[in-house]
Write a protein that holds these residues in place. Structure first.
Motif, PDB file in Angstrom:
ATOM      1  N   SER A 148     120.907  81.535  70.024  1.00 43.01           N
ATOM      2  CA  SER A 148     119.998  81.144  68.975  1.00 43.01           C
ATOM      3  C   SER A 148     119.362  82.069  68.431  1.00 43.01           C
ATOM      4  O   SER A 148     119.265  82.412  67.005  1.00 43.01           O
ATOM      5  CB  SER A 148     119.416  79.600  69.233  1.00 43.01           C
ATOM      6  OG  SER A 148     118.369  79.506  68.451  1.00 43.01           O
TER       7      SER A 148
ATOM      8  N   PHE B 297     119.211  74.158  72.026  1.00 40.90           N
ATOM      9  CA  PHE B 297     119.503  73.573  73.665  1.00 40.90           C
ATOM     10  C   PHE B 297     119.464  72.131  73.660  1.00 40.90           C
ATOM     11  O   PHE B 297     120.364  71.572  74.589  1.00 40.90           O
ATOM     12  CB  PHE B 297     118.310  74.072  74.656  1.00 40.90           C
ATOM     13  CG  PHE B 297     118.362  73.672  75.991  1.00 40.90           C
ATOM     14  CD1 PHE B 297     119.469  73.675  76.707  1.00 40.90           C
ATOM     15  CD2 PHE B 297     117.506  73.374  76.698  1.00 40.90           C
ATOM     16  CE1 PHE B 297     119.916  73.483  78.139  1.00 40.90           C
ATOM     17  CE2 PHE B 297     117.364  72.969  78.027  1.00 40.90           C
ATOM     18  CZ  PHE B 297     118.695  73.087  78.595  1.00 40.90           C
TER      19      PHE B 297
ATOM     20  N   LEU C  79     122.713  70.942  72.491  1.00 42.07           N
ATOM     21  CA  LEU C  79     123.868  71.222  73.716  1.00 42.07           C
ATOM     22  C   LEU C  79     123.690  69.923  74.597  1.00 42.07           C
ATOM     23  O   LEU C  79     124.776  69.507  75.102  1.00 42.07           O
ATOM     24  CB  LEU C  79     123.595  72.726  73.984  1.00 42.07           C
ATOM     25  CG  LEU C  79     124.553  72.939  75.448  1.00 42.07           C
ATOM     26  CD1 LEU C  79     126.067  73.300  74.860  1.00 42.07           C
ATOM     27  CD2 LEU C  79     124.190  74.124  76.190  1.00 42.07           C
TER      28      LEU C  79
ATOM     29  N   THR D   6     121.982  79.192  75.748  1.00 37.04           N
ATOM     30  CA  THR D   6     121.745  78.731  74.603  1.00 37.04           C
ATOM     31  C   THR D   6     120.765  79.263  73.683  1.00 37.04           C
ATOM     32  O   THR D   6     120.665  79.517  72.588  1.00 37.04           O
ATOM     33  CB  THR D   6     121.699  77.407  74.319  1.00 37.04           C
ATOM     34  OG1 THR D   6     122.695  76.701  75.270  1.00 37.04           O
ATOM     35  CG2 THR D   6     121.373  76.527  72.924  1.00 37.04           C
TER      36      THR D   6
END
Length: 430
Positions: free
Chosen positions: A55, A293, A296, A51
């Motif tokens: 990003s 994160f 997620l 993640t």
């Protein structure tokens, strides 16, 4: 464990880690790791690496460091002084005089992307310092200080870019959507300042500026570089010639040319601006990675879906949902800065507003204004402390003086709700 218990645990963990002095980006990652380890079967370490890497490598996000660098370059030039000189003759005869000049100065600064310095330093440059000195004769000269935040919806805005990245919304359309709301806010603020000045004529100093038309036009030459830079960035963006990232690159090149033409660009200035932009973007990038994160992790736990279902079960109309969200962000502003507020909440708020049928472009402008409102609400509004440092007055006094601007932004939000085309018409025709 119930959803309420999970949310409570994560909120407690969030503020406990923040209270220990850990950076916000690392705090978000830590809370996400705790959530995934305790309430999800997916390995937290693997999810974190994938993640954060995704990003950090976002192409859309590239516009952010470029706009920040553009602001850093312009901050070290005589741009503000030039804008001040160019605006002064045209506002000298308006009720409020220098107060309008202050507000207009910061709307123009927003238009050329002086956003990086707004986040970190809030230091008065030469022109602003001159204005502050003149206004110091007035009992309410702090009103002008509030005008430095007069254009929260003016593009390009860091909050817009952060929201566009986290919500997967076109940044170019967000910039376009912010133009009319920015003009609306400028009009509301100017109207209030004009009325206030008429009621307190002895507290507004009269500037020594040219009165003849030719003299005014001559002084307006100082605005030409600013207007050209705004035109290069915004026209290339809205005409479809460039993407947001490419328009930001145009702005960087333009600011380098402008500062070079002014004679203020040298190796030290170039290096300081680049290092300043790098430091600021690293801070923002870390926050965005941690927020990605956390989003997620919340998705694996199922909290956004459960929250959206819970909000739907309340039977709130879209209007009252908007009111509830505004109150939520205003309260959140008592603890966090604007960027952190956006990245921390998007993972759980977006499913809710999408389920309610909100246009995400409209919601982005609503969010920008509400986040700015949150920054001037006591007891710990971020901008209140900025103004305290500028004026030396108590927070309670500053909050009282800035309250009319808070109410004007409330009025702007209401108008935005009643007439959503203020924000959606222009991006709908791109």
């Amino acid at each position: 464990m119930s959803d309420f218990a999970i949310i409570t645990l994560l909120i407690v963990a969030l503020f406990a880690i923040l209270g220990s002095g850990v950076w916000i980006g690392l705090t978000l990652s830590g809370v996400a790791w705790i959530g995934m380890e305790l309430f999800s079967s997916r390995p937290a370490g693997d999810a974190m690496s994938v993640t954060i890497c995704g990003s950090a490598s976002s192409w859309t996000l590239t516009a952010l460091p470029l706009f920040i660098w553009m602001g850093e370059i312009l901050f070290r030039t005589r741009l503000s002084e030039s804008m001040f000189k160019g605006l002064a003759p045209w506002v000298a005869n308006l009720p409020g005089r220098l107060l309008h000049q202050r507000g207009g100065l910061h709307h123009l600064r927003g238009g050329v992307g002086l956003v990086g310095r707004h986040l970190r330093h809030h230091r008065q440059d030469d022109a602003a310092g001159t204005l502050q000195t003149r206004l110091s004769r007035s009992h309410h000269h702090r009103l002008a200080g509030r005008c430095r935040h007069a254009g929260p919806a003016d593009p390009p805005s860091i909050i817009m870019i952060v929201y566009g990245v986290t919500a997967d919304v076109s940044i170019a359309k967000l910039f376009a959507a912010g133009i009319f709301p920015g003009i609306l806010l400028a009009g509301l603020f100017a109207g209030y300042l004009g009325i206030w000045a008429l009621l307190h004529p002895d507290q507004v100093p009269r500037p020594d500026t040219p009165s003849g038309l030719m003299e005014k036009l001559h002084e307006s030459r100082h605005l030409i570089p600013v207007v050209l830079l705004i035109g290069a960035v915004l026209v290339s963006l809205y005409a479809g010639i460039a993407t947001a990232t490419e328009a930001a690159a145009v702005g960087v090149v333009g600011s380098l040319i402008l500062s070079g033409a002014q004679g203020s660009l040298n190796w030290a200035t170039f290096k300081e601006s680049l290092l300043g932009a790098t430091r600021l973007y690293c801070m923002i990038g870390l926050i965005l990675s941690g927020a990605a994160f956390l989003t997620l992790a919340m998705g694996y736990i199922g909290l956004p879906r459960h929250l959206a279902e819970w909000v739907a079960s309340l039977g709130l109309t879209p209007f009252w949902l908007m009111v509830a969200l505004a109150i939520f962000y205003i309260l959140l502003g008592c603890f966090l800065d604007g960027i952190s507020m956006v990245v921390l909440t998007m993972g759980v708020i977006l499913p809710t507003v999408q389920a309610a049928g909100f246009d995400l472009i409209w919601f982005g402008i609503f969010l920008v204004i509400v986040v700015e409102m949150a920054q001037i609400t006591p007891p710990v509004g971020f901008n209140l402390f900025v103004l305290q440092g500028m004026t030396g007055r108590e927070i309670s006094w500053i909050a009282k003086v800035t309250m009319p601007f808070f109410l004007l932004m409330c009025a702007a939000v209401l108008l935005l709700w009643l007439f959503p085309g203020i924000a959606t018409w222009l991006p709908g025709h791109m």
